[in-house]
Design a protein around this motif. Structure first.
Motif, mmCIF file in Angstrom:
data_model
loop_
_atom_site.group_PDB
_atom_site.id
_atom_site.type_symbol
_atom_site.label_atom_id
_atom_site.label_comp_id
_atom_site.label_asym_id
_atom_site.label_seq_id
_atom_site.Cartn_x
_atom_site.Cartn_y
_atom_site.Cartn_z
ATOM 1 N N GLY A 318 0.804 -1.233 0.000
ATOM 2 C CA GLY A 318 0.000 0.000 0.000
ATOM 3 C C GLY A 318 0.829 1.271 0.000
ATOM 4 N N LEU A 319 2.152 1.143 0.091
ATOM 5 C CA LEU A 319 3.029 2.327 0.134
ATOM 6 C C LEU A 319 3.278 2.869 -1.265
ATOM 7 C CD1 LEU A 319 5.934 1.473 2.614
ATOM 8 C CD2 LEU A 319 4.298 3.344 2.823
ATOM 9 N N ILE A 320 3.093 4.179 -1.456
ATOM 10 C CA ILE A 320 3.409 4.782 -2.756
ATOM 11 C C ILE A 320 4.215 6.059 -2.551
ATOM 12 C CG2 ILE A 320 1.599 3.846 -4.258
ATOM 13 C CD1 ILE A 320 -0.101 6.231 -3.472
ATOM 14 N N GLU A 321 5.032 6.376 -3.544
ATOM 15 C CA GLU A 321 5.887 7.560 -3.414
ATOM 16 C C GLU A 321 5.044 8.820 -3.217
ATOM 17 O OE1 GLU A 321 9.096 8.209 -2.756
ATOM 18 O OE2 GLU A 321 8.900 6.050 -2.477
ATOM 19 N N VAL A 322 5.522 9.692 -2.362
ATOM 20 C CA VAL A 322 4.783 10.903 -1.990
ATOM 21 C C VAL A 322 4.419 11.727 -3.224
ATOM 22 C CG1 VAL A 322 4.943 13.071 -0.714
ATOM 23 C CG2 VAL A 322 5.891 10.973 0.270
ATOM 24 N N ASP A 323 3.132 12.087 -3.298
ATOM 25 C CA ASP A 323 2.596 12.966 -4.359
ATOM 26 C C ASP A 323 2.725 12.399 -5.776
ATOM 27 O OD1 ASP A 323 1.875 14.816 -2.423
ATOM 28 O OD2 ASP A 323 3.765 15.904 -2.564
ATOM 29 N N ASP A 324 2.973 11.097 -5.891
ATOM 30 C CA ASP A 324 3.054 10.473 -7.219
ATOM 31 C C ASP A 324 1.642 10.030 -7.626
ATOM 32 O OD1 ASP A 324 3.394 8.826 -9.439
ATOM 33 O OD2 ASP A 324 5.293 7.982 -8.731
ATOM 34 N N GLN A 325 0.954 10.911 -8.372
ATOM 35 C CA GLN A 325 -0.453 10.675 -8.723
ATOM 36 C C GLN A 325 -0.613 9.431 -9.604
ATOM 37 O OE1 GLN A 325 -2.529 12.775 -7.316
ATOM 38 N NE2 GLN A 325 -1.366 14.622 -6.937
ATOM 39 N N THR A 326 0.380 9.185 -10.458
ATOM 40 C CA THR A 326 0.299 8.014 -11.345
ATOM 41 C C THR A 326 0.393 6.732 -10.531
ATOM 42 O OG1 THR A 326 1.359 9.335 -13.059
ATOM 43 C CG2 THR A 326 1.297 6.952 -13.422
ATOM 44 N N ALA A 327 1.331 6.720 -9.568
ATOM 45 C CA ALA A 327 1.481 5.534 -8.703
ATOM 46 C C ALA A 327 0.205 5.307 -7.887
ATOM 47 C CB ALA A 327 2.674 5.712 -7.776
ATOM 48 N N LEU A 328 -0.419 6.394 -7.457
ATOM 49 C CA LEU A 328 -1.671 6.290 -6.694
ATOM 50 C C LEU A 328 -2.757 5.668 -7.570
ATOM 51 C CD1 LEU A 328 -3.510 6.952 -4.239
ATOM 52 C CD2 LEU A 328 -3.806 9.249 -5.204
ATOM 53 N N PHE A 329 -2.892 6.194 -8.786
ATOM 54 C CA PHE A 329 -3.895 5.661 -9.728
ATOM 55 C C PHE A 329 -3.647 4.171 -9.982
ATOM 56 C CE2 PHE A 329 -5.326 4.515 -13.968
ATOM 57 C CZ PHE A 329 -6.625 5.004 -13.994
ATOM 58 N N ASN A 330 -2.379 3.816 -10.240
ATOM 59 C CA ASN A 330 -2.050 2.419 -10.547
ATOM 60 C C ASN A 330 -2.322 1.493 -9.370
ATOM 61 O OD1 ASN A 330 -1.261 3.199 -13.096
ATOM 62 N ND2 ASN A 330 0.924 3.311 -12.602
ATOM 63 N N ALA A 331 -2.016 1.966 -8.167
ATOM 64 C CA ALA A 331 -2.236 1.136 -6.973
ATOM 65 C C ALA A 331 -3.734 0.894 -6.755
ATOM 66 C CB ALA A 331 -1.622 1.807 -5.750
ATOM 67 N N VAL A 332 -4.539 1.951 -6.921
ATOM 68 C CA VAL A 332 -5.997 1.796 -6.758
ATOM 69 C C VAL A 332 -6.535 0.875 -7.859
ATOM 70 C CG1 VAL A 332 -8.219 3.004 -6.800
ATOM 71 C CG2 VAL A 332 -6.285 3.995 -5.562
ATOM 72 N N GLN A 333 -6.079 1.075 -9.070
ATOM 73 C CA GLN A 333 -6.512 0.249 -10.203
ATOM 74 C C GLN A 333 -6.213 -1.240 -9.933
ATOM 75 O OE1 GLN A 333 -4.367 0.795 -13.974
ATOM 76 N NE2 GLN A 333 -6.362 0.920 -15.006
ATOM 77 N N ALA A 334 -5.024 -1.512 -9.402
ATOM 78 C CA ALA A 334 -4.643 -2.901 -9.093
ATOM 79 C C ALA A 334 -5.600 -3.509 -8.073
ATOM 80 C CB ALA A 334 -3.211 -2.942 -8.562
ATOM 81 N N HIS A 335 -6.047 -2.693 -7.109
ATOM 82 C CA HIS A 335 -6.988 -3.190 -6.089
ATOM 83 C C HIS A 335 -8.394 -3.387 -6.666
ATOM 84 C CE1 HIS A 335 -3.764 -2.161 -3.284
ATOM 85 N NE2 HIS A 335 -4.425 -2.795 -2.338
#
Length: 366
Positions: A318-335
């Protein structure tokens, strides 16, 4: 032992909850517990559990608070606690001056807890001027050692905040009646993939990031819905209006629901498919992230502060690099594509927090 805790008020928040939890543990362990504050809605709970509450206006960041030094000294002399535990800056300063008027051999031992990343200045330094300084996470230990060289590292004691796993049991499901009442109030939430952002409405909690994320997600996933669990106090009403205007301008009114301040946070965390932690600044601990993981809901959050410590131990995916909107989108998409399991939480327990704090009190007295 006789322990006196001091904090501004007893309404809501992590400092307040921690005070009540330690007070309860002290009483259960056969010690005497006293709390001094300006009062608030949690006082009846505190008193019902066997703690003495003394009301004193030690909550205002103003020079007028200096009038409370003598009354506070009188209270300390009257109760003669073994330990005085300060949890906030104004009470810490008032205690500092109150103790100066008591002969050194009659003064109680002084402990502080650093609950926040305070602004770095002389005013905040008071929190590091105690016999023992409790830090609520490793991030707070680093904050103290980086900025307050006056505080010897051996006087800093890291005691993580904790939660009661019985109050947030793994795999918890809200009762049917709860679902009925939620669907009656918020019918738009039925049969949705729910993304929860818990926390009060302030500029710090990352609501703008959530709005941007939902705007992107709903183009591909029409069943995604965000739920914001937390109220706005009067001072933040303008900010709430700003958020609602932004949501309206992006045509997301039917995709984001504000449910206001709730006392059933456990149910909302268990009901959600994922919980986000998007604060603009590092949090000292991140209790809500821990509560969500405890009931078994995945948490996605920025890799900083106390939340990062919790996630790296309990749910590193669940950890993503700070303020990395793309990583946030990808992590949510994976879930969304593949629901993830969260293992039962075996760290950060309320019992550990209370046991370690009481052990520290005993150590200081010895």
């Amino acid at each position: 032992m006789k322990v006196m805790q001091l904090l501004p008020e007893l309404n809501s928040g992590g400092v307040e909850r921690g005070t009540l939890e330690i007070a309860r543990a002290l009483v259960a362990d056969g010690h005497e517990s006293i709390v001094v504050s300006n009062g608030g809605r949690l006082v009846p709970d505190l008193e019902a559990e066997g703690t003495t509450h003394v009301t004193l206006p030690i909550h205002k960041k103003s020079l007028s608070s200096l009038w409370q030094i003598r009354p506070l000294r009188k209270i300390i002399k009257h109760y003669q606690p073994d330990i005085v535990h300060v949890r906030s800056r104004v009470p810490a300063w008032l205690t500092h001056f109150a103790l100066k008027g008591i002969p050194a051999n009659q003064r109680p031992h002084l402990i502080s807890t650093v609950h926040g990343f305070y602004s770095i200045n002389r005013y905040s330094q008071i929190m590091t001027q105690a016999e023992k300084v409790i830090a609520v996470s490793d991030s707070v230990v680093k904050y103290i050692t980086d900025h307050y060289k006056n505080c010897p590292p051996e006087d800093i004691v890291r005691i993580y905040r904790g939660i009661d796993p019985k109050a947030f049991p793994h795999g918890y499901q809200p009762p049917a009646q709860w679902f009925l009442s939620v669907y009656e109030d918020f019918p738009q939430l039925e049969d949705k993939f729910l993304i929860c952002l818990p926390g009060r409405i302030t500029r710090l909690k990352g609501h703008e990031t959530l709005i941007e994320l939902i705007e992107k997600l709903t183009k591909q996933y029409p069943d995604v819905h965000a739920v914001v669990v937390g109220g706005a106090d009067e001072k933040k009403a303008a900010y709430l209006d700003e958020l609602e205007n932004s949501i309206q301008s992006k045509n997301l009114t039917d995709k984001i629901t504000f449910v206001g301040h709730r006392s059933d946070i456990r149910e909302w965390l268990a009901f959600s498919n994922i919980v986000l932690s998007l604060s603009n600044q590092a949090e000292t601990f991140g209790r809500t992230a821990l509560e969500a993981l405890s009931v078994g809901t995945p948490v996605i959050g920025w890799n900083r502060g106390g939340v990062a410590e919790i996630l790296s131990n309990l749910y590193p995916q669940g950890l993503i690099e700070v303020d990395d909107q793309t990583a946030l989108f990808n992590a949510v998409q994976a879930h969304i594509h593949q629901p993830k399991d969260v293992a039962p939480v075996t760290m950060f327990s309320l019992k550990d927090m209370c046991d370690q704090t009481i052990a520290l009190y005993k150590q200081v007295i010895r």
